[in-house]
Design a protein around this motif. Sequence first.
Motif, PDB file in Angstrom:
ATOM      1  N   TYR A  74      39.238  76.377  72.498  1.00 55.54           N
ATOM      2  CA  TYR A  74      38.560  75.268  73.177  1.00 55.54           C
ATOM      3  C   TYR A  74      37.081  75.214  72.802  1.00 55.54           C
ATOM      4  N   LEU A  75      36.442  76.379  72.731  1.00 59.85           N
ATOM      5  CA  LEU A  75      35.028  76.408  72.363  1.00 59.85           C
ATOM      6  C   LEU A  75      34.818  75.875  70.948  1.00 59.85           C
ATOM      7  N   ALA A  76      35.728  76.216  70.050  1.00 58.47           N
ATOM      8  CA  ALA A  76      35.610  75.735  68.671  1.00 58.47           C
ATOM      9  C   ALA A  76      35.769  74.221  68.605  1.00 58.47           C
ATOM     10  N   GLN A  77      36.693  73.679  69.392  1.00 56.83           N
ATOM     11  CA  GLN A  77      36.850  72.222  69.415  1.00 56.83           C
ATOM     12  C   GLN A  77      35.596  71.546  69.956  1.00 56.83           C
ATOM     13  N   TYR A  78      34.996  72.158  70.968  1.00 58.01           N
ATOM     14  CA  TYR A  78      33.752  71.589  71.493  1.00 58.01           C
ATOM     15  C   TYR A  78      32.650  71.664  70.428  1.00 58.01           C
ATOM     16  N   GLY A  79      32.632  72.760  69.676  1.00 55.64           N
ATOM     17  CA  GLY A  79      31.648  72.874  68.602  1.00 55.64           C
ATOM     18  C   GLY A  79      31.777  71.756  67.590  1.00 55.64           C
ATOM     19  N   ARG A  80      33.015  71.352  67.302  1.00 57.58           N
ATOM     20  CA  ARG A  80      33.213  70.250  66.352  1.00 57.58           C
ATOM     21  C   ARG A  80      32.653  68.942  66.914  1.00 57.58           C
ATOM     22  N   ILE A  81      32.862  68.713  68.200  1.00 57.85           N
ATOM     23  CA  ILE A  81      32.314  67.504  68.814  1.00 57.85           C
ATOM     24  C   ILE A  81      30.788  67.519  68.740  1.00 57.85           C
ATOM     25  N   ALA A  82      30.195  68.679  69.031  1.00 56.18           N
ATOM     26  CA  ALA A  82      28.735  68.778  68.970  1.00 56.18           C
ATOM     27  C   ALA A  82      28.236  68.503  67.556  1.00 56.18           C
ATOM     28  N   TRP A  83      28.949  69.001  66.555  1.00 61.78           N
ATOM     29  CA  TRP A  83      28.539  68.737  65.168  1.00 61.78           C
ATOM     30  C   TRP A  83      28.659  67.257  64.842  1.00 61.78           C
ATOM     31  N   GLU A  84      29.751  66.631  65.251  1.00 60.67           N
ATOM     32  CA  GLU A  84      29.961  65.210  64.954  1.00 60.67           C
ATOM     33  C   GLU A  84      28.836  64.346  65.523  1.00 60.67           C
ATOM     34  N   ARG A  85      28.277  64.749  66.653  1.00 65.40           N
ATOM     35  CA  ARG A  85      27.204  63.946  67.242  1.00 65.40           C
ATOM     36  C   ARG A  85      25.825  64.446  66.821  1.00 65.40           C
ATOM     37  N   ALA A 129      22.452  72.790  66.755  1.00 63.16           N
ATOM     38  CA  ALA A 129      22.188  74.039  67.469  1.00 63.16           C
ATOM     39  C   ALA A 129      23.309  74.325  68.462  1.00 63.16           C
ATOM     40  N   GLU A 130      23.740  73.298  69.179  1.00 64.75           N
ATOM     41  CA  GLU A 130      24.820  73.493  70.142  1.00 64.75           C
ATOM     42  C   GLU A 130      26.134  73.790  69.426  1.00 64.75           C
ATOM     43  N   ALA A 131      26.390  73.103  68.321  1.00 63.12           N
ATOM     44  CA  ALA A 131      27.617  73.357  67.566  1.00 63.12           C
ATOM     45  C   ALA A 131      27.676  74.810  67.118  1.00 63.12           C
ATOM     46  N   LEU A 132      26.567  75.310  66.590  1.00 59.82           N
ATOM     47  CA  LEU A 132      26.543  76.693  66.116  1.00 59.82           C
ATOM     48  C   LEU A 132      26.725  77.666  67.275  1.00 59.82           C
ATOM     49  N   ARG A 133      26.117  77.346  68.404  1.00 54.81           N
ATOM     50  CA  ARG A 133      26.239  78.225  69.571  1.00 54.81           C
ATOM     51  C   ARG A 133      27.692  78.326  70.026  1.00 54.81           C
ATOM     52  N   TYR A 134      28.397  77.205  70.055  1.00 52.65           N
ATOM     53  CA  TYR A 134      29.789  77.227  70.507  1.00 52.65           C
ATOM     54  C   TYR A 134      30.702  77.891  69.481  1.00 52.65           C
ATOM     55  N   ASP A 135      30.467  77.636  68.201  1.00 50.01           N
ATOM     56  CA  ASP A 135      31.303  78.277  67.185  1.00 50.01           C
ATOM     57  C   ASP A 135      31.117  79.791  67.206  1.00 50.01           C
ATOM     58  N   GLU A 136      29.886  80.234  67.351  1.00 50.64           N
ATOM     59  CA  GLU A 136      29.652  81.679  67.367  1.00 50.64           C
ATOM     60  C   GLU A 136      30.191  82.313  68.644  1.00 50.64           C
ATOM     61  N   ALA A 137      30.140  81.577  69.752  1.00 56.44           N
ATOM     62  CA  ALA A 137      30.754  82.085  70.982  1.00 56.44           C
ATOM     63  C   ALA A 137      32.265  82.220  70.805  1.00 56.44           C
ATOM     64  N   LEU A 149      23.343  53.618  61.813  1.00 57.46           N
ATOM     65  CA  LEU A 149      24.291  54.200  62.762  1.00 57.46           C
ATOM     66  C   LEU A 149      24.814  55.540  62.247  1.00 57.46           C
ATOM     67  N   ALA A 150      25.110  55.606  60.956  1.00 54.24           N
ATOM     68  CA  ALA A 150      25.604  56.863  60.382  1.00 54.24           C
ATOM     69  C   ALA A 150      24.604  57.988  60.601  1.00 54.24           C
ATOM     70  N   LEU A 151      23.345  57.733  60.292  1.00 57.81           N
ATOM     71  CA  LEU A 151      22.335  58.785  60.396  1.00 57.81           C
ATOM     72  C   LEU A 151      21.943  59.061  61.838  1.00 57.81           C
ATOM     73  N   ARG A 152      22.068  58.060  62.686  1.00 61.49           N
ATOM     74  CA  ARG A 152      21.792  58.281  64.101  1.00 61.49           C
ATOM     75  C   ARG A 152      22.905  59.114  64.743  1.00 61.49           C
ATOM     76  N   THR A 153      24.126  58.901  64.298  1.00 64.10           N
ATOM     77  CA  THR A 153      25.254  59.662  64.835  1.00 64.10           C
ATOM     78  C   THR A 153      25.183  61.119  64.405  1.00 64.10           C
ATOM     79  N   ASN A 154      24.922  61.336  63.123  1.00 64.10           N
ATOM     80  CA  ASN A 154      24.840  62.696  62.588  1.00 64.10           C
ATOM     81  C   ASN A 154      23.948  62.646  61.350  1.00 64.10           C
ATOM     82  N   PRO A 155      22.700  63.080  61.457  1.00 60.30           N
ATOM     83  CA  PRO A 155      21.761  62.920  60.344  1.00 60.30           C
ATOM     84  C   PRO A 155      22.068  63.785  59.129  1.00 60.30           C
TER      85      PRO A 155
END
Length: 297
Positions: free
Chosen positions: A38-49, A53-61, A237-243
Motif C-alpha cells: 500500500y505504501l508503494a502504491q501511495y508513493g506512485r501517486i505522489a510521484w505522478e503529482r 520528496a513524499e514519493a521517496l519517503r513512502y517508497d523507502e518506508a 498542464l504536463a509540467l504542472r502535474t509533474n515537472p
Amino acid sequence: AAARAAAVYWDRGWREDAAAQLTDAAQRATEPAERAAYLAQYGRIAWERGDFAEALRYDEAALRLDGGQREALAGRARTLASLGRTAEARAAYGTALAGRPDPELLLELGELYEAAGDEERAAAQYELVRARVRQQAAAGVDGELVLGRLEADHGDAAEAVERLREEWRRQPGIAVADALGWALHRDGRDEEALTFATTATDSAKGGGVRKALYAYHRGAIELALDRPGVARRHLELALRTNPAFSPLWAPAAQEALSDLGDPPLTEAPADVRLQAAPVPPPTGPPPPAAAPPAPPQ
C-alpha cells in the motif's frame, strides 16, 4: 478491497481519493508485506503529482518493511531520476531489475541513459526491452503496449502504429489511446494522432486521467498542427502535474514552451468587459468575529 477501490479512483483521475484509500488501508494492514504494498502504491501517486520528496519517503518506508517490494524498488529509482540524482537512480534501477527484468523499467532506464547522452547504453537497454517482450510473449504475456511505445520513440514509428492499432482493436483503453496517438504523431500523421490523444486526455471522450505524459503528448501534437493556444495549455498542464515526468520528455516540454513564448495579449470581447455593480455600504452592527478553532485534544 481498498486496493481495488484505489485502482478505480486512480483510473478515473481521482488521485486524492485513491491516496486516501491507500493511506487508510496501510494503517489497517496487519502484515508488513501488505502494508509495504500500500505504501508503494501511495508513493506512485505522489510521484505522478510531482511530490518527489513524499514519493521517496513512502517508497523507502515500504522497502524498510519489505526489501523486495518491486513497486517500491521501481518507484525509488524513478523518483531519484526525477530528483536529478542520476547515479543513484541508475543503481536503483539495477536493483529493481535484478532477477526480474521488467520491460517498462528497462525502457525507463534506457531513456535515462539517452537523456544523459549515453547512446550506446541506451540502445543496449532498448534491445533488452525487445528481448524481454519476446520472452514474455512466449509465456502468454502481452507486451505490445510497451513495445509500441519503444518503437515510436526509439525505433520504427510505422511499426509502432501497426502494433498499437492491433492492440487498440484487442483491448482499447486510455494507455493504448495515448500510445497510439503518439506513435501516429511520430509517424507524421498528426490529425489522426490528435483524435487518440484527445481520447486519452478528455473526460468527455472517456479519458481525463491526469497524467503528465499524456498531457505532453497532446500538447506536442497540437503544436505540430499549429494550434499554439491549446498546445501551450497542455504543455503547461504536463509540467504542472509533474515537472520531471520523464528525463527525455519533460525537458522537451519545457523547451517547447520556451519556444512558444508568452501568450499574446488579446482584448476581452465587449460583452465580457462589464463594470462591477457598486456594493452598498453595510448597515447595522458588524457581524461577530468567528470563533477560533478548538485546540487539539
